[in-house]
Design an enzyme around this catalytic site. Structure first.
Site, PDB file in Angstrom:
ATOM      1  N   TYR A   1       0.831  -1.209   0.000  1.00 49.67           N
ATOM      2  CA  TYR A   1       0.000   0.000   0.000  1.00 49.67           C
ATOM      3  C   TYR A   1       0.866   1.261   0.000  1.00 49.67           C
ATOM      4  O   TYR A   1       0.620   2.202  -0.761  1.00 49.67           O
ATOM      5  CB  TYR A   1      -0.904  -0.048   1.230  1.00 49.67           C
ATOM      6  CG  TYR A   1      -1.833   1.118   1.419  1.00 49.67           C
ATOM      7  CD1 TYR A   1      -2.897   1.339   0.545  1.00 49.67           C
ATOM      8  CD2 TYR A   1      -1.677   1.979   2.497  1.00 49.67           C
ATOM      9  CE1 TYR A   1      -3.767   2.397   0.735  1.00 49.67           C
ATOM     10  CE2 TYR A   1      -2.547   3.036   2.701  1.00 49.67           C
ATOM     11  CZ  TYR A   1      -3.585   3.248   1.811  1.00 49.67           C
ATOM     12  OH  TYR A   1      -4.446   4.291   2.008  1.00 49.67           O
TER      13      TYR A   1
ATOM     14  N   LYS B   1       0.996   4.112  -2.936  1.00 54.73           N
ATOM     15  CA  LYS B   1       0.565   5.474  -2.630  1.00 54.73           C
ATOM     16  C   LYS B   1       1.676   6.496  -2.872  1.00 54.73           C
ATOM     17  O   LYS B   1       1.404   7.636  -3.250  1.00 54.73           O
ATOM     18  CB  LYS B   1       0.059   5.553  -1.189  1.00 54.73           C
ATOM     19  CG  LYS B   1      -1.285   4.848  -0.975  1.00 54.73           C
ATOM     20  CD  LYS B   1      -2.343   5.371  -1.931  1.00 54.73           C
ATOM     21  CE  LYS B   1      -3.735   4.922  -1.570  1.00 54.73           C
ATOM     22  NZ  LYS B   1      -4.745   5.399  -2.551  1.00 54.73           N
TER      23      LYS B   1
END
Length: 303
Positions: free
Chosen positions: A164, A168
């Site tokens: 993640y 991001k």
């Protein structure tokens, strides 16, 4: 009249949580909204058309205009259909909000290739696919706004989220490149790191008192607090705002810095490994980035 009157906004992952609140506010501000949601679980599994349709019904009951798109952003053809639905149903596309995503948290040494690929695919590749589909329309009309969702898990750091966090942070680079490349066409691109309670956040393990306290603090941050910044960035009020990273934490809005050189040293005869160890590192060590996590940096209760 709302600030988005006559505009068309596509919001991915808009069936629940933050995306739902974004779609609702954009509609209240006058936009026609494409409500995209593939209907997966918080871990990216399954497929349910209910969430997107429910948001469209809610917008319609409030007097707004919306259309449900059930495509997966990970599929380039599906992502294209989001933009094409906007153009076919409402005549144009003015903003895309890349919000879709899910979590598969694992500590690094236990993270599988499947979990890595799945999370990177929906967050990073999904943002690319939707943005790429909207670009020809933005370029032709000489306007448009890309709004990408990043995270402090990447900007600052967090445990158990390598997939993640990497996705991001990559979205920040994607947004910056879009902003630089598309500036000549009057198109802007910005990022938002949201602090808000959602079913995705609810999947984060809370097996110690510190994590439990963190999640309790997150529950005080409602998803609707993110929506005003999105509406602003989608509107003409933000026509001179591009290539920026924002964060929203309840009633707080932050502007983030970008990586820039902090210290420098020069040796006319060049460097060796030993001289780096003896001279450069001692000189710059006080400016090293700390091993801090996002919850530790934002340690105060949300205002």
């Amino acid at each position: 009249m709302g600030i988005l009157e006559g505009r068309v906004v596509a919001v991915t992952g808009a069936g629940r949580g933050i995306g739902r609140e974004l779609a609702l506010l954009c509609a209240r501000e006058g936009a026609s909204v494409i409500v995209n949601d593939y209907g997966v679980s918080a871990a990216g599994e399954g497929n349910d058309e209910g969430p997107a349709s429910e948001v469209v019904d809610e917008i319609a009951k409030a007097g707004g205009t919306a259309y449900a798109n059930l495509a997966s952003v990970t599929d380039p053809a599906g992502a294209t259909s989001i933009v094409e639905d906007a153009v076919q149903k409402f005549g144009r596309i003015d903003a895309v909000v890349n919000n879709a995503g899910f979590l598969r948290d694992r500590i690094w040494h236990k993270m599988s290739l499947e979990d890595w690929r799945a999370v990177v695919d929906v967050h990073l590749n999904g943002a690319f696919n939707v943005s790429k589909a909207a670009t020809p329309y933005f370029r032709e009309q000489g306007s448009g706004s890309f709004i990408h969702f990043t995270s402090t898990s990447g900007l600052i750091g967090n445990l158990g989220q390598a997939n993640y966090s990497a996705a991001k942070m990559a979205i920040v680079g994607l947004s910056q490149s879009i902003a630089l490349d598309m500036q000549r066409f009057g198109v802007r691109s910005n990022c938002i790191a949201p602090f808000a309670w959602s079913r995705m956040i609810a999947t984060i393990p809370s097996d110690n008192p510190d994590e439990q306290k963190r999640l309790e603090r997150m529950q005080a941050m409602s998803a609707d607090k993110i929506a005003p910044l999105v509406a602003f960035l989608a509107s003409d009020l933000s026509k001179d705002v591009t290539n920026q990273i924002f964060a929203v934490r309840k009633n707080e809005i932050f502007l983030f810095s970008k990586p820039r050189p902090v210290r420098a040293m020069h040796r006319s005869d060049g460097w060796t490994a030993q001289s780096i160890a003896d001279e450069f590192i001692p000189a710059v060590r006080s400016d090293f980035a700390s091993m801090i996590r996002s919850p530790e940096l934002f340690s105060w209760d949300p205002v």
